[in-house]
Design a protein around this motif. Structure first.
Motif, PDB file in Angstrom:
ATOM      1  N   SER A   1       0.867  -1.355  -0.475  1.00 32.24           N
ATOM      2  CA  SER A   1       0.504  -0.374  -0.114  1.00 32.24           C
ATOM      3  C   SER A   1       0.744   1.272  -0.104  1.00 32.24           C
ATOM      4  CB  SER A   1      -1.320  -0.370   1.068  1.00 32.24           C
ATOM      5  OG  SER A   1      -1.815  -1.029   0.635  1.00 32.24           O
ATOM      6  N   PHE A   2       0.311   2.439  -0.288  1.00 32.13           N
ATOM      7  CA  PHE A   2       0.668   3.446  -0.967  1.00 32.13           C
ATOM      8  C   PHE A   2       0.113   4.853  -0.831  1.00 32.13           C
ATOM      9  CE2 PHE A   2       1.887   2.284  -4.558  1.00 32.13           C
ATOM     10  CZ  PHE A   2       1.226   2.896  -5.842  1.00 32.13           C
ATOM     11  N   ALA A   3       0.110   5.244  -0.339  1.00 36.72           N
ATOM     12  CA  ALA A   3      -0.529   6.972  -0.519  1.00 36.72           C
ATOM     13  C   ALA A   3      -0.379   7.879  -1.954  1.00 36.72           C
ATOM     14  CB  ALA A   3      -1.117   7.956   0.615  1.00 36.72           C
ATOM     15  N   LEU A   4      -1.290   8.198  -1.980  1.00 39.78           N
ATOM     16  CA  LEU A   4      -0.396   8.908  -3.700  1.00 39.78           C
ATOM     17  C   LEU A   4      -1.203  10.519  -3.494  1.00 39.78           C
ATOM     18  CD1 LEU A   4       0.644   8.521  -6.383  1.00 39.78           C
ATOM     19  CD2 LEU A   4      -1.820   8.160  -6.974  1.00 39.78           C
ATOM     20  N   THR A   5       0.381  11.180  -3.866  1.00 32.56           N
ATOM     21  CA  THR A   5      -0.260  12.834  -3.571  1.00 32.56           C
ATOM     22  C   THR A   5       0.237  13.638  -4.807  1.00 32.56           C
ATOM     23  OG1 THR A   5      -0.370  14.830  -2.701  1.00 32.56           O
ATOM     24  CG2 THR A   5       2.081  13.121  -3.104  1.00 32.56           C
ATOM     25  N   PHE A   6      -0.729  14.204  -6.127  1.00 29.35           N
ATOM     26  CA  PHE A   6       0.125  15.087  -6.700  1.00 29.35           C
ATOM     27  C   PHE A   6       0.311  16.551  -6.069  1.00 29.35           C
ATOM     28  CE2 PHE A   6      -3.304  12.468  -8.614  1.00 29.35           C
ATOM     29  CZ  PHE A   6      -2.802  11.454  -8.622  1.00 29.35           C
ATOM     30  N   ASP A   7      -0.123  17.148  -4.996  1.00 26.02           N
ATOM     31  CA  ASP A   7       0.984  17.836  -4.316  1.00 26.02           C
ATOM     32  C   ASP A   7       1.862  17.984  -4.251  1.00 26.02           C
ATOM     33  OD1 ASP A   7       0.551  20.309  -2.513  1.00 26.02           O
ATOM     34  OD2 ASP A   7      -0.792  20.421  -1.829  1.00 26.02           O
ATOM     35  N   LEU A   8       2.642  18.608  -4.365  1.00 26.20           N
ATOM     36  CA  LEU A   8       3.979  17.950  -5.100  1.00 26.20           C
ATOM     37  C   LEU A   8       4.797  19.376  -3.552  1.00 26.20           C
ATOM     38  CD1 LEU A   8       5.418  17.972  -7.769  1.00 26.20           C
ATOM     39  CD2 LEU A   8       4.388  16.593  -6.820  1.00 26.20           C
ATOM     40  N   ALA A   9       4.343  20.635  -3.147  1.00 24.30           N
ATOM     41  CA  ALA A   9       4.615  21.089  -2.334  1.00 24.30           C
ATOM     42  C   ALA A   9       3.890  20.948  -0.632  1.00 24.30           C
ATOM     43  CB  ALA A   9       3.790  22.852  -2.024  1.00 24.30           C
ATOM     44  N   ARG A  10       3.060  19.716  -1.012  1.00 26.02           N
ATOM     45  CA  ARG A  10       3.359  19.449   0.518  1.00 26.02           C
ATOM     46  C   ARG A  10       3.397  17.699   1.181  1.00 26.02           C
ATOM     47  NH1 ARG A  10       1.323  18.810   5.224  1.00 26.02           N
ATOM     48  NH2 ARG A  10       0.105  17.729   5.897  1.00 26.02           N
TER      49      ARG A  10
ATOM     50  N   ALA B   1       9.500  13.001 -12.136  1.00 34.47           N
ATOM     51  CA  ALA B   1       8.267  12.755 -12.275  1.00 34.47           C
ATOM     52  C   ALA B   1       7.672  11.926 -10.892  1.00 34.47           C
ATOM     53  CB  ALA B   1       7.894  12.045 -13.271  1.00 34.47           C
ATOM     54  N   ALA B   2       7.989  11.648 -10.570  1.00 32.62           N
ATOM     55  CA  ALA B   2       7.995  11.148  -9.448  1.00 32.62           C
ATOM     56  C   ALA B   2       8.997  11.029  -8.099  1.00 32.62           C
ATOM     57  CB  ALA B   2       6.802   9.607  -9.614  1.00 32.62           C
ATOM     58  N   GLN B   3       8.660  10.187  -6.861  1.00 32.59           N
ATOM     59  CA  GLN B   3       8.930  10.412  -5.510  1.00 32.59           C
ATOM     60  C   GLN B   3       8.755   9.230  -4.967  1.00 32.59           C
ATOM     61  OE1 GLN B   3      11.599  13.705  -3.824  1.00 32.59           O
ATOM     62  NE2 GLN B   3      12.609  12.585  -2.880  1.00 32.59           N
ATOM     63  N   VAL B   4       9.377   8.523  -3.852  1.00 36.24           N
ATOM     64  CA  VAL B   4       8.926   8.245  -2.856  1.00 36.24           C
ATOM     65  C   VAL B   4       9.336   8.206  -1.763  1.00 36.24           C
ATOM     66  CG1 VAL B   4       7.492   6.391  -3.974  1.00 36.24           C
ATOM     67  CG2 VAL B   4      10.006   5.681  -3.199  1.00 36.24           C
ATOM     68  N   PHE B   5       8.597   8.441  -0.540  1.00 32.59           N
ATOM     69  CA  PHE B   5       9.216   8.273   0.605  1.00 32.59           C
ATOM     70  C   PHE B   5       8.875   6.972   1.482  1.00 32.59           C
ATOM     71  CE2 PHE B   5       8.824  10.449   5.460  1.00 32.59           C
ATOM     72  CZ  PHE B   5      10.383  10.423   5.245  1.00 32.59           C
ATOM     73  N   LEU B   6       9.293   6.184   2.534  1.00 33.95           N
ATOM     74  CA  LEU B   6       9.235   5.644   3.643  1.00 33.95           C
ATOM     75  C   LEU B   6       8.956   5.653   4.679  1.00 33.95           C
ATOM     76  CD1 LEU B   6      11.381   3.110   1.282  1.00 33.95           C
ATOM     77  CD2 LEU B   6       9.304   2.328   1.333  1.00 33.95           C
ATOM     78  N   GLY B   7       9.468   7.311   4.901  1.00 37.76           N
ATOM     79  CA  GLY B   7      10.298   7.223   6.202  1.00 37.76           C
ATOM     80  C   GLY B   7      11.054   6.728   6.892  1.00 37.76           C
TER      81      GLY B   7
ATOM     82  N   HIS C   1      14.719   6.014   8.620  1.00 35.87           N
ATOM     83  CA  HIS C   1      15.280   4.234   9.430  1.00 35.87           C
ATOM     84  C   HIS C   1      15.064   4.202  10.598  1.00 35.87           C
ATOM     85  CE1 HIS C   1      17.136   2.949   5.728  1.00 35.87           C
ATOM     86  NE2 HIS C   1      18.114   3.992   5.742  1.00 35.87           N
ATOM     87  N   GLY C   2      14.428   3.522  11.150  1.00 38.03           N
ATOM     88  CA  GLY C   2      13.762   3.679  12.494  1.00 38.03           C
ATOM     89  C   GLY C   2      12.845   3.428  12.571  1.00 38.03           C
ATOM     90  N   SER C   3      11.706   5.149  11.519  1.00 41.23           N
ATOM     91  CA  SER C   3      10.834   5.234  12.293  1.00 41.23           C
ATOM     92  C   SER C   3      10.064   4.702  10.401  1.00 41.23           C
ATOM     93  CB  SER C   3      10.768   6.777  12.303  1.00 41.23           C
ATOM     94  OG  SER C   3      11.274   7.030  11.875  1.00 41.23           O
ATOM     95  N   ARG C   4       9.620   3.664   9.926  1.00 37.48           N
ATOM     96  CA  ARG C   4       9.112   3.709   9.016  1.00 37.48           C
ATOM     97  C   ARG C   4       7.971   4.037   8.767  1.00 37.48           C
ATOM     98  NH1 ARG C   4      12.866   4.497   5.406  1.00 37.48           N
ATOM     99  NH2 ARG C   4      14.108   2.725   5.438  1.00 37.48           N
ATOM    100  N   LEU C   5       7.174   4.588   7.428  1.00 35.68           N
ATOM    101  CA  LEU C   5       5.543   4.738   7.397  1.00 35.68           C
ATOM    102  C   LEU C   5       4.736   3.253   7.508  1.00 35.68           C
ATOM    103  CD1 LEU C   5       6.233   8.441   5.270  1.00 35.68           C
ATOM    104  CD2 LEU C   5       5.735   8.210   7.335  1.00 35.68           C
TER     105      LEU C   5
END
Length: 140
Positions: A49-58, A72-78, A80-84
């Protein structure tokens, strides 16, 4: 993931990803609704699962990461040690003009979410193609 920058081998591997869409669909424009629906299929295919956003500033505000104009895109897992629990994916719609491009971008970013330690190795892109193949089976 960037469109015009990055190592040539990474760009070549990205461009080699094959969308399961029919030729007529591949060239169709992307809109947020279609991309959200498509992301759901990718989540099912990759079993994540992942959350998808198009609000790049947010996205930058929440993650503390710069979202450069050429991305074009980027992901953020959180951190290290505090993964989302649910990672975040941001997509710049201006760099995803067609559904074929969207499939490649989603596969590339899902690859980073599902197998983060693989980076841009050949095996990572092979796994991304496997996800694309599953997307095709689920969409059939």
């Amino acid at each position: 993931m960037t469109l015009h920058k990055g190592h040539p081998l990474t760009r070549a591997r990205h461009e080699a990803l094959v969308s399961p869409l029919h030729d007529v669909e591949r060239v169709q424009a992307v809109d947020p609704r279609w991309l959200r629906d498509r992301a759901q299929v990718f989540m099912e295919a990759a079993r994540l699962s992942f959350a998808l956003t198009f609000d790049l500033a947010r996205y930058s505000e929440v993650t503390g990461l710069d979202f450069h104009p050429h991305y074009a895109a980027q992901v953020f897992l959180g951190e290290h040690g505090s993964r989302l629990e649910i990672p975040l994916m941001a997509v710049n719609l201006t760099h995803v003009p067609t559904r074929e491009h969207a499939d490649r971008v989603l596969a590339h970013e899902v690859m980073h979410l599902r197998w983060p330690s693989y980076g841009h190795k050949q095996l990572a892109f092979a796994r991304a193609q496997t996800v694309l193949d599953r997307v095709g089976q689920l969409s059939a």
